[in-house]
Design a protein around this motif. Structure first.
Motif, PDB file in Angstrom:
ATOM      1  N   THR A  20      -6.884  -4.633  11.250  1.00 51.05           N
ATOM      2  CA  THR A  20      -5.587  -3.961  11.233  1.00 51.05           C
ATOM      3  C   THR A  20      -4.782  -4.367   9.998  1.00 51.05           C
ATOM      4  O   THR A  20      -4.186  -3.520   9.328  1.00 51.05           O
ATOM      5  CB  THR A  20      -4.794  -4.278  12.515  1.00 51.05           C
ATOM      6  OG1 THR A  20      -5.555  -3.826  13.636  1.00 51.05           O
ATOM      7  CG2 THR A  20      -3.432  -3.613  12.511  1.00 51.05           C
ATOM      8  N   ALA A  21      -4.770  -5.640   9.675  1.00 46.79           N
ATOM      9  CA  ALA A  21      -4.036  -6.119   8.496  1.00 46.79           C
ATOM     10  C   ALA A  21      -4.627  -5.525   7.218  1.00 46.79           C
ATOM     11  O   ALA A  21      -3.877  -5.116   6.319  1.00 46.79           O
ATOM     12  CB  ALA A  21      -4.068  -7.643   8.438  1.00 46.79           C
ATOM     13  N   ALA A  22      -5.949  -5.450   7.124  1.00 52.53           N
ATOM     14  CA  ALA A  22      -6.593  -4.880   5.937  1.00 52.53           C
ATOM     15  C   ALA A  22      -6.259  -3.394   5.800  1.00 52.53           C
ATOM     16  O   ALA A  22      -5.981  -2.912   4.693  1.00 52.53           O
ATOM     17  CB  ALA A  22      -8.110  -5.077   6.012  1.00 52.53           C
ATOM     18  N   GLU A  23      -6.258  -2.660   6.917  1.00 56.06           N
ATOM     19  CA  GLU A  23      -5.919  -1.236   6.876  1.00 56.06           C
ATOM     20  C   GLU A  23      -4.463  -1.029   6.479  1.00 56.06           C
ATOM     21  O   GLU A  23      -4.148  -0.131   5.694  1.00 56.06           O
ATOM     22  CB  GLU A  23      -6.191  -0.581   8.229  1.00 56.06           C
ATOM     23  CG  GLU A  23      -7.666  -0.412   8.520  1.00 56.06           C
ATOM     24  CD  GLU A  23      -7.944   0.165   9.904  1.00 56.06           C
ATOM     25  OE1 GLU A  23      -7.003   0.283  10.726  1.00 56.06           O
ATOM     26  OE2 GLU A  23      -9.107   0.499  10.150  1.00 56.06           O
ATOM     27  N   LYS A  24      -3.568  -1.861   6.996  1.00 56.37           N
ATOM     28  CA  LYS A  24      -2.154  -1.747   6.633  1.00 56.37           C
ATOM     29  C   LYS A  24      -1.951  -2.013   5.144  1.00 56.37           C
ATOM     30  O   LYS A  24      -1.191  -1.315   4.474  1.00 56.37           O
ATOM     31  CB  LYS A  24      -1.308  -2.713   7.458  1.00 56.37           C
ATOM     32  CG  LYS A  24      -1.074  -2.245   8.874  1.00 56.37           C
ATOM     33  CD  LYS A  24      -0.180  -3.230   9.636  1.00 56.37           C
ATOM     34  CE  LYS A  24       0.054  -2.757  11.044  1.00 56.37           C
ATOM     35  NZ  LYS A  24       0.913  -3.673  11.811  1.00 56.37           N
ATOM     36  N   ARG A  28      -0.531   0.744   2.418  1.00 58.15           N
ATOM     37  CA  ARG A  28       0.741   0.524   1.732  1.00 58.15           C
ATOM     38  C   ARG A  28       0.734   1.136   0.345  1.00 58.15           C
ATOM     39  O   ARG A  28       1.727   1.688  -0.094  1.00 58.15           O
ATOM     40  CB  ARG A  28       1.047  -0.967   1.628  1.00 58.15           C
ATOM     41  CG  ARG A  28       2.053  -1.410   2.642  1.00 58.15           C
ATOM     42  CD  ARG A  28       2.466  -2.851   2.454  1.00 58.15           C
ATOM     43  NE  ARG A  28       2.194  -3.541   3.702  1.00 58.15           N
ATOM     44  CZ  ARG A  28       1.304  -4.505   3.871  1.00 58.15           C
ATOM     45  NH1 ARG A  28       0.607  -4.949   2.864  1.00 58.15           N
ATOM     46  NH2 ARG A  28       1.109  -5.032   5.039  1.00 58.15           N
ATOM     47  N   GLY A  29      -0.401   1.045  -0.361  1.00 59.06           N
ATOM     48  CA  GLY A  29      -0.476   1.549  -1.720  1.00 59.06           C
ATOM     49  C   GLY A  29      -0.936   2.986  -1.824  1.00 59.06           C
ATOM     50  O   GLY A  29      -0.980   3.549  -2.910  1.00 59.06           O
ATOM     51  N   ALA A  30      -1.249   3.615  -0.714  1.00 63.46           N
ATOM     52  CA  ALA A  30      -1.771   4.976  -0.747  1.00 63.46           C
ATOM     53  C   ALA A  30      -0.651   5.993  -0.531  1.00 63.46           C
ATOM     54  O   ALA A  30       0.373   5.689   0.070  1.00 63.46           O
ATOM     55  CB  ALA A  30      -2.833   5.154   0.329  1.00 63.46           C
ATOM     56  N   ILE A  31      -0.873   7.186  -1.048  1.00 62.27           N
ATOM     57  CA  ILE A  31       0.062   8.266  -0.770  1.00 62.27           C
ATOM     58  C   ILE A  31      -0.468   9.053   0.424  1.00 62.27           C
ATOM     59  O   ILE A  31      -1.661   9.022   0.727  1.00 62.27           O
ATOM     60  CB  ILE A  31       0.272   9.177  -1.995  1.00 62.27           C
ATOM     61  CG1 ILE A  31      -1.054   9.758  -2.486  1.00 62.27           C
ATOM     62  CG2 ILE A  31       0.976   8.434  -3.102  1.00 62.27           C
ATOM     63  CD1 ILE A  31      -0.903  10.751  -3.610  1.00 62.27           C
ATOM     64  N   ALA A  32       0.421   9.760   1.095  1.00 65.99           N
ATOM     65  CA  ALA A  32       0.055  10.437   2.347  1.00 65.99           C
ATOM     66  C   ALA A  32      -1.119  11.388   2.178  1.00 65.99           C
ATOM     67  O   ALA A  32      -1.974  11.480   3.051  1.00 65.99           O
ATOM     68  CB  ALA A  32       1.259  11.180   2.910  1.00 65.99           C
ATOM     69  N   SER A  33      -1.196  12.099   1.057  1.00 66.26           N
ATOM     70  CA  SER A  33      -2.288  13.061   0.889  1.00 66.26           C
ATOM     71  C   SER A  33      -3.641  12.365   0.790  1.00 66.26           C
ATOM     72  O   SER A  33      -4.669  12.966   1.077  1.00 66.26           O
ATOM     73  CB  SER A  33      -2.049  13.930  -0.346  1.00 66.26           C
ATOM     74  OG  SER A  33      -2.041  13.127  -1.510  1.00 66.26           O
ATOM     75  N   ASP A  34      -3.663  11.103   0.393  1.00 66.34           N
ATOM     76  CA  ASP A  34      -4.920  10.354   0.346  1.00 66.34           C
ATOM     77  C   ASP A  34      -5.354   9.896   1.732  1.00 66.34           C
ATOM     78  O   ASP A  34      -6.530   9.737   2.008  1.00 66.34           O
ATOM     79  CB  ASP A  34      -4.799   9.123  -0.559  1.00 66.34           C
ATOM     80  CG  ASP A  34      -4.659   9.490  -2.022  1.00 66.34           C
ATOM     81  OD1 ASP A  34      -5.020  10.626  -2.381  1.00 66.34           O
ATOM     82  OD2 ASP A  34      -4.186   8.641  -2.793  1.00 66.34           O
TER      83      ASP A  34
END
Length: 57
Positions: A20-24, A28-34
């Motif tokens: 869960t921490a790795a996914e968060k 954090r650095g991704a944009i919604a479309s990604d």
């Protein structure tokens, strides 16, 4: 799923928290479309003289 008979539940909980921490952190650095890709194809149509997108079912 896992069998609580054959697995240390504390280890499973720690592993789940690490994932869960790795996914968060990744999100954090991704944009919604990604992150959000459409599952079904989207079709653009002219409805009432307005271009609208619909999801094909």
């Amino acid at each position: 799923m896992y069998s609580s008979r054959n697995v240390d539940e504390t280890q499973v909980e720690r592993a789940a928290q690490a994932v869960t921490a790795a996914e968060k952190a990744k999100n954090r650095g991704a944009i919604a479309s990604d992150m959000c890709e459409p599952v079904l194809p989207i079709q653009a149509l002219c409805i009432s003289s307005t271009c609208q997108s619909i999801v094909l079912k």
